[in-house]
Design an enzyme around this catalytic site. Structure first.
Site, short mmCIF file in Angstrom:
data_model
loop_
_atom_site.label_atom_id
_atom_site.label_comp_id
_atom_site.label_asym_id
_atom_site.label_seq_id
_atom_site.Cartn_x
_atom_site.Cartn_y
_atom_site.Cartn_z
N LEU B 443 0.37 -0.95 0.18
CA LEU B 443 0.09 -0.25 0.42
C LEU B 443 1.13 1.23 -0.09
CD1 LEU B 443 -2.58 -0.90 2.45
CD2 LEU B 443 -2.84 -1.60 0.22
N GLY B 483 3.49 -8.21 5.86
CA GLY B 483 3.87 -7.65 6.63
C GLY B 483 3.16 -6.46 6.90
N GLY B 484 3.20 -4.49 7.63
CA GLY B 484 2.22 -3.90 8.06
C GLY B 484 1.25 -3.88 7.30
N ASP B 485 1.41 -3.53 5.80
CA ASP B 485 0.86 -2.96 4.53
C ASP B 485 1.51 -3.92 3.28
OD1 ASP B 485 3.24 -1.48 4.25
OD2 ASP B 485 2.16 0.18 4.07
N GLU B 486 1.82 -4.94 3.55
CA GLU B 486 2.41 -5.38 2.78
C GLU B 486 1.54 -6.63 2.74
OE1 GLU B 486 7.00 -4.48 3.61
OE2 GLU B 486 6.52 -6.58 3.47
#
Lengths: 351, 564
Positions: B443, B483-486
């Site tokens: 993102l 991941g957080g936004d992956e």
């Protein structure tokens, strides 16, 4: 139950065994006696054993044949001393089964009645001057009569033939003895020796005797019963005073006589075997039996006459005819059987 | 079950069955033996009495014949020397002797002439012989003559039993005989003679004994106990040979009967000479009811105990069958019983064995109303309880496993699971010579949304992105949050690189539409990078690096566009 009783038996067995052992261990000397019932009673034997310290082995016989078999079995080596009648003794002497006796060793001989002290009057006890037998017990065969049918005691054997007593006479069923009676009546020197010419008259006399009979007997008790129940008058007493006692016990009024021809009598003696191991002991046994104690046992207990005391039913002068072997036993028996069966004289003598 | 409970139980039951059957059989046999011996003795006693009665009948029959002969006019005439009458009488004597072999002799004996025989018929072998003339004998000195002459007419005398020693008596000589005699009287009643019948003792008894069973032994003794008849002939008439052979010596219990203290004697003789073959016997004292010198006769019958007990043999056979039958029944019952007990135990055992297994759980005998039923019910409860707990445990375990392999927020697989699937897909592609594509999605500018609108809104955005990615891919594709936004998407089995690019475009287009969250319309953009197998790399690391680089290029281009 079985287990219990057999457990209880064990102490007895042990005891008996111990007694047997002690018995065999103690005795050094053994005397082997061949005897007839009544001649070696236990108390008589014990007295001898106590006196001598020896042990006595008694074997009893009840017939002449058994006696002969036992003694001839191992050449007379199984026994030391034995009792035998004078008639039988002869064949033992013939065969050499017996040995002469040293009379000096027998102190009690002196106490015997005179008629037994003189071997000359006792046919058969000696041979070639040697003593082979010591008289011990004896019995005679007298006549028993019914006192109520006899005014006076019969004197002679001929009374058996007396027609007054027809059907009331009893005799013993024996060929040997009855021919001896006939020979006595015929006046023969020896009733035991019938010559060729004697047979016919003897048979005739016995047929006559049969015709005079009530009947004949075999046993003492039988004779007493017949005598009393059939009202007999006269009887030839084969068993002697034994029959007299029986009849008196039965209440019969009877008398006993020795006929003038002489009464047949048997005499039992003691003799030594060839195989006697200890002759001194055997002689001591004979001497012991001649003593007062055994003699008393013989007469009081067994009703047999001993050789010390005078017999109660006879006088000193009465004749005794000691039995001897007869000339022909088989012939006497055969002819007697024919007579007894009822044959008439001619048929009896048929071959 | 080789030597298990059932075998042991069966053994005990079978043994107890055999034991009880055996004891019963043993006791029954003992009781039967006693009963049999008792009844055998009673039977022997009855048979002995019957025999005595028959002897009496025989004797009376013989006596009647003699009485008839004594009354015959020819008898008196023959005594008066009538030769014709004598011949007639001889014929009359022969008749009963021909009919009855018990007669040795029949005679007419005169009272006079010293008891001379007048008419005499002897048995001689199989023939009858008239004895005549000189051969006739004088018998007046025999008791059967003088005692019979003393009897009133019509009465019979019996002699003692003995061995006949009368010479010339042909068949009778030497044989056991008894004389029956009766007087012949004239008109005045005076006895003129006697009719005498000589009777064959053994002949009479052999005839009587033929009716006896084969194992019966006959004994006859006179009143003193002397044997007259004995199974062993050598023991008879001992008194005739100068020795006594007496019944009381062989059977000591007979003393009371001999002494007249009792009239009968039942004997179970197992001692002395009978120790080896015990005898059961019955003796009676029988007195002849006529004039005789004989007292009571001792008559007895005996049987070997063994043959008495042989009657038990069929019973013994039945007993054996019963014992065997009961033993077999016991064993069978024991087997059935043992099976009835061990079978449910085996079922319970199998149930325990299959407890956690996947196999069919066997039906438990819960419907039984006994101890085994109660045990089965307890066990079924326990099984249900444990089953529930196991199911719960399984659910927890799969939850935990899901948690460990998925992202808690979006529900997408996490990196660990994605790496697994990547490895699997690579292996498949290598094996099938296929293709796959790896797509990185990141993102853009997500941090400002988080910071501005808060984590809750940020999380909702992430959920939305994940949902839209999932809608754009195939079932066989895998999207993961790494991941957080992956995010990363694995596209296995694609036909061409263009297909992967179309999926990427589709995802970009889907995410480009604004997200409406709590009334806010939020626009989110993504940067993506693609890597293709096998063109861009043949392992996960190379492909990931390539996709990452591609994504950063895209991100850089995107910033440039937004700036322009």
């Amino acid at each position: 139950m079985l287990r219990r009783s057999s457990l209880h038996r064990i102490p007895w067995l042990v005891l008996v065994f111990a007694l047997v052992l002690s018995g065999t261990a103690g005795a050094a000397e053994v005397l082997r006696v061949l005897s007839w019932p009544g001649y070696a009673d236990p108390d008589v034997v014990q007295a001898f054993e106590a006196r001598t310290g020896a042990r006595v082995e008694v074997t009893l016989v009840d017939s002449d044949e058994t006696l002969w078999h036992k003694l001839t079995a191992h050449d007379a080596s199984d026994y030391d001393v034995f009792a035998v009648n004078t008639a039988e003794l002869q064949r033992y002497i013939d065969r050499g089964l017996v040995v002469p006796i040293d009379a000096a060793a027998l102190t009690n001989l002196a106490a015997q009645l005179p008629r037994f002290r003189d071997p000359a009057t006792l046919p058969g006890t000696t041979r070639d001057g040697k003593l082979y037998a010591v008289p011990y017990a004896w019995a005679e065969m007298g006549l028993i009569y019914n006192r109520r049918q006899f005014d006076a005691p019969p004197q002679s054997i001929a009374a058996l033939w007396d027609a007054r007593y027809r059907g009331k006479v009893l005799i013993y069923n024996s060929g040997s003895h009855n021919f001896s009676l006939a020979a006595q009546v015929l006046g023969k020197d020896s009733p035991f020796r019938l010559d060729t010419d004697d047979w016919a008259p003897a048979v005739a006399r016995l047929v006559e005797l049969r015709r005079n009979l009530l009947t004949f007997y075999a046993h003492p008790e039988e004779s007493a019963h017949l005598f009393v129940s059939r009202g007999a008058a006269l009887m030839f007493a084969n068993y002697g005073t034994q029959q007299l006692q029986l009849l008196r016990a039965a209440g019969a009024d009877v008398g006993y006589v020795i006929p003038r021809e002489g009464a047949l009598a048997w005499l039992d003696c003691w003799a030594l075997t060839r195989g006697a191991g200890n002759r001194r002991l055997a002689l001591a046994w004979i001497d012991h039996l001649l003593g007062t104690g055994p003699a008393h046992v013989l007469s009081a207990r067994h009703g047999l006459a001993n050789t010390r005391d005078p017999a109660p039913h006879q006088g000193e002068t009465d004749r005794l005819v000691w039995l001897e072997p007869v000339e022909d036993v088989e012939r006497r028996n055969l002819l007697w059987e024919r007579i007894l069966s009822g044959d008439r004289a001619a048929r009896v003598l048929a071959p | 079950m080789r030597f298990g409970l059932a075998a042991r139980l069966g053994l005990v039951l079978a043994l107890s069955g055999m034991l009880s059957a055996g004891i019963t059989a043993f006791q029954a046999q003992r009781a039967s033996e006693t009963l049999l011996v008792d009844s055998a003795r009673a039977e022997l006693l009855t048979a002995t009495r019957v025999l005595a009665r028959r002897i009496t009948l025989v004797r009376e029959d013989l006596s009647r014949t003699l009485l008839a002969l004594a009354r015959h006019p020819a008898a008196l005439a023959a005594l008066d020397d009538d030769a014709q009458a004598a011949t007639q009488l001889a014929t009359l004597f022969a008749l009963p002797m021909e009919a009855n072999r018990a007669y040795f002799q029949i005679r007419l004996i005169a009272a006079d002439d010293h008891g001379l025989e007048r008419v005499r018929i002897d048995r001689d072998g199989d023939a009858l012989l008239r004895v005549d003339g000189d051969a006739l004998q004088e018998k007046g000195h025999y008791p059967y003559v003088f005692d019979a002459l003393a009897l009133p007419p019509g009465e019979v005398y019996m002699s003692r039993v003995g061995i006949n020693r009368e010479r010339g008596s042909h068949a009778a000589l030497g044989r056991p005989a008894v004389q029956l005699a009766t007087p012949v009287a004239d008109a005045t009643g005076r006895p003129r003679g006697v009719i005498v019948g000589s009777i064959d003792l053994n002949g009479v008894f052999a005839l009587l004994a033929t009716d006896l069973p084969a194992d019966f032994r006959l004994y006859l003794a006179n009143s003193a106990g002397d044997y007259l008849i004995h199974p062993d002939p050598a023991r008879t008439f001992g008194f005739d040979k100068g020795r006594r052979v007496r019944v009381q010596d062989e059977f000591p219990a007979m003393q009371a009967l001999i002494e007249g203290r009792t009239g009968e004697s039942l004997i179970d003789s197992a001692t002395g000479e009978h120790a080896a073959t015990p005898l059961v016997a019955a003796f009676i004292a029988a007195r002849a009811q006529l004039r005789t010198e004989e007292g009571a006769f001792i008559l007895g019958l005996a049987r070997p105990r063994a043959t008495v007990l042989a009657e038990l043999d069929p019973l013994r056979g039945i007993m054996q069958q019963i014992v065997i039958g009961m033993s077999l029944t016991g064993m069978l019952l024991a087997a059935i019983l043992a099976r009835a007990i061990t079978r449910p135990i085996e079922v319970l055992g199998a149930a325990v064995q299959n407890f956690s297994g996947t196999g069919e759980a066997p039906a438990l005998p819960v419907e039984r109303q006994d101890e085994i039923g109660a045990l089965a019910r307890r066990f079924a409860e326990l099984r249900a309880q444990i089953g529930q707990q196991m199911a719960e445990l399984e659910r927890r375990r799969s939850e935990l496993e899901h948690l460990a392999r998925h992202d808690a927020l979006t529900g997408l697989p996490n990196r660990a699971l994605f790496d697994d699937r990547m490895a699997v897909a690579l292996a498949a592609a290598r094996r099938d010579d296929g293709r796959l594509a790896l797509l990185f999605v990141d993102l853009d500018d997500f941090k400002p949304i988080n910071d501005r609108l808060g984590h809750v809104v940020g999380d909702r955005v992430l959920e939305g992105v994940a949902a839209r990615i999932r809608q754009c891919i195939r079932e066989s594709d895998t999207a993961a949050r790494v991941g957080g936004d992956e995010f990363v998407v694995l596209l296995p089995g694609i036909a061409s690189t263009a297909d992967a690019a179309r999926v990427a475009d589709k995802i970009r287009a889907a995410i480009d539409r604004p997200f409406v969250i709590d009334g806010h319309a939020l626009a989110v953009s993504v940067s993506m990078g693609l890597a293709h197998y096998p063109q861009d790399g043949t392992d996960a690391t190379t492909l990931a690096r390539h996709a990452d680089r591609a994504m950063y290029r895209d991100k850089a281009e995107g910033k440039a566009q937004r700036r322009s």
